[in-house]
Design an enzyme around this catalytic site. Structure first.
Site, PDB file in Angstrom:
ATOM      1  N   ASP A 191      -3.371  -0.844  -3.971  1.00 36.84           N
ATOM      2  CA  ASP A 191      -2.204  -1.155  -3.688  1.00 36.84           C
ATOM      3  C   ASP A 191      -1.998  -2.810  -3.191  1.00 36.84           C
ATOM      4  OD1 ASP A 191      -0.515   1.182  -3.166  1.00 36.84           O
ATOM      5  OD2 ASP A 191      -1.862   1.738  -1.435  1.00 36.84           O
ATOM      6  N   ASN A 210       5.900  -5.506   2.309  1.00 34.97           N
ATOM      7  CA  ASN A 210       5.523  -4.585   3.178  1.00 34.97           C
ATOM      8  C   ASN A 210       6.181  -4.855   4.720  1.00 34.97           C
ATOM      9  OD1 ASN A 210       4.277  -2.789   1.629  1.00 34.97           O
ATOM     10  ND2 ASN A 210       2.214  -3.174   2.221  1.00 34.97           N
ATOM     11  N   THR A 230       4.500   3.066   5.530  1.00 33.40           N
ATOM     12  CA  THR A 230       3.398   3.811   5.436  1.00 33.40           C
ATOM     13  C   THR A 230       1.934   2.880   5.391  1.00 33.40           C
ATOM     14  OG1 THR A 230       3.208   3.799   3.200  1.00 33.40           O
ATOM     15  CG2 THR A 230       4.504   5.772   4.186  1.00 33.40           C
ATOM     16  N   SER A 276      -0.063   2.548  10.870  1.00 38.30           N
ATOM     17  CA  SER A 276      -1.230   2.561  11.850  1.00 38.30           C
ATOM     18  C   SER A 276      -0.958   2.264  13.109  1.00 38.30           C
ATOM     19  CB  SER A 276      -2.195   1.614  11.271  1.00 38.30           C
ATOM     20  OG  SER A 276      -2.622   1.833   9.871  1.00 38.30           O
TER      21      SER A 276
END
Length: 261
Positions: free
Chosen positions: A50, A120, A161, A166
């Site tokens: 990723d 992200n 995600t 987290s």
């Protein structure tokens, strides 16, 4: 570089992670399918994890060339399964997923402003042993006048995600039209767990007492130290295209992730 053997096939460029496995796979694929440089490519094939995919997306943001990833990393959430045979057929059948990133405008304690794109998330993190104090304003309306925390982040659905998960933030389906505003170890208000915001929201985060409680801001892998104010909006002028095998599209992966024990 070699050129494709079939003139009707898309022109491919291959990028890879700096690992022996990824480099060897790239060399085999180039010999098998031919390759052009990224500026000439119809499709970019990314080989790695990723992190490599995020790097490829950032590197090709202006060209907006579709990117098809094959996983040679660990999680590989944004990538397809690695297979050497049948690549051209897979590309022909692949589904397109369009991602809209975030734009972070950060001002540091010297008055310098930096504009960075995040695929992200945008996150603010304390830079000392002291907890951060951050005021949260959404669309011009104060929502949290004084948040004591280790930090706070705004995540896109594609990034929900990653760090957001987290930090116990929600997973967002791609079509939800939402952003996740998630605190990182919030101390006060103790029970605040974050918020879901419309994707067009403007989030303004002001660092309170930056001299005693310094804070750094990060847009994906780009970090800006000693920020005093950060504004986050959707970068509606940018559209990034990922390609997925029909059985491994990103929407399905995000949905499956919500049912993982």
């Amino acid at each position: 570089m070699a050129s494709p053997n079939n003139s009707t096939a898309p022109r491919l460029a291959f990028v890879c992670a700096p690992t022996p496995t990824a480099r060897a796979a790239r060399d085999r694929l180039v010999r098998r399918y031919g390759a052009v440089n990224q500026a000439q490519a119809d499709i970019i094939v990314a080989l790695g994890g990723d992190g490599l995919m995020l790097h490829a997306l950032h590197s090709n943001m202006r060209r907006r060339t579709p990117i098809y990833g094959m996983n040679l990393g660990t999680v590989g959430f944004l990538l397809n399964t690695f297979k050497e045979p049948g690549l051209l057929q897979r590309l022909k059948k692949a589904r397109q997923v369009t991602l809209t990133p975030l734009r972070m405008v950060a001002t540091n304690n010297r008055g310098k402003t930096v504009d960075v794109i995040a695929i992200n998330e945008v996150s603010l993190l304390r830079s000392s042993r002291q907890t951060a104090r951050i005021a949260v304003v959404v669309d011009g309306r104060p929502r949290l006048p004084d948040l004591y925390c280790d930090g706070i982040l705004v995540a896109t659905p594609a990034g929900s995600t990653a760090y957001n998960l987290s930090a116990h933030g929600p997973i967002l389906p791609l079509g939800a039209g939402l952003l996740a505003l998630t605190p990182i170890n919030a101390f006060r208000p103790r029970r605040w767990r974050g918020a879901l915001l419309p994707r067009h929201s403007e989030v303004e985060l002001t660092v309170l007492d930056p001299g005693k409680r310094p804070v750094a801001a990060a847009a994906d892998s780009v970090e800006i130290p000693n920020v005093v104010k950060v504004t986050i909006t959707e970068a509606t002028d940018i559209a990034l295209t990922l390609l997925f095998d029909p059985e491994h599209d990103l929407e399905e992966r995000i949905l499956k992730e919500q049912f993982n024990p």
